[in-house]
Design an enzyme around this catalytic site. Sequence first.
Site, PDB file in Angstrom:
ATOM      1  CG  ASP A  83       1.441   8.131   3.892  1.00  0.00           C
ATOM      2  OD1 ASP A  83       1.025   8.567   2.807  1.00  0.00           O
ATOM      3  OD2 ASP A  83       0.751   8.136   4.929  1.00  0.00           O
ATOM      4  CE  LYS A 124       1.152  11.538   1.536  1.00  0.00           C
ATOM      5  NZ  LYS A 124       0.387  11.766   2.762  1.00  0.00           N
TER       6      LYS A 124
END
Length: 178
Positions: A83, A124
């Site tokens: 992330d 991500k």
Amino acid sequence: GGALITIDLLPLDPTSRREIEQNFSNPNNNNNNTNNLIILQGDFIQEKHNIQQFIRHTTTTQTDDDDNNQGGGGGGAQVVLSDMASNFTGDSSTDALRTMNLIEEALDFAIGGGLAKGGIFVGKYFSCGSEEQELRSTAKRHFRQVKTMKPPASRKESAERYLVAINFVSSPGRSLPP
């Protein structure tokens, strides 16, 4: 069984750390061992190879000790979740490219020894053209199933995306046929 290993550039605040430790050691989660929780602070890119070695050692030891291991085998994590995002500059193209670099580093980490055979990678990034296609192409050479998705909670105008790659099958020296 299993372990949770996290790394962040910034220190984890004490309240968040306690919450993670409490959730991880919750008897309802069938895991009452915070010894399997490892929270690291540092620069992922600078420490990538050391972390790979640490994970391979940790997971190989767990596989040897755990006859009920449900993962794809020792020597890597069952899941690599990235992330990461760089500090935003305000220029969407620059920010997307910087974040794309981070997911490429995370994917390289996974296929370079951080992920066990059969493992899952989720990362991500921000959509930015041809680089996105190259990212998917790289993932497809090493995983049986690759998807990209935009989270439903993401704002409509956001370029945020996630690459989901399932069933890791090959390492850097080998790859799946195109």
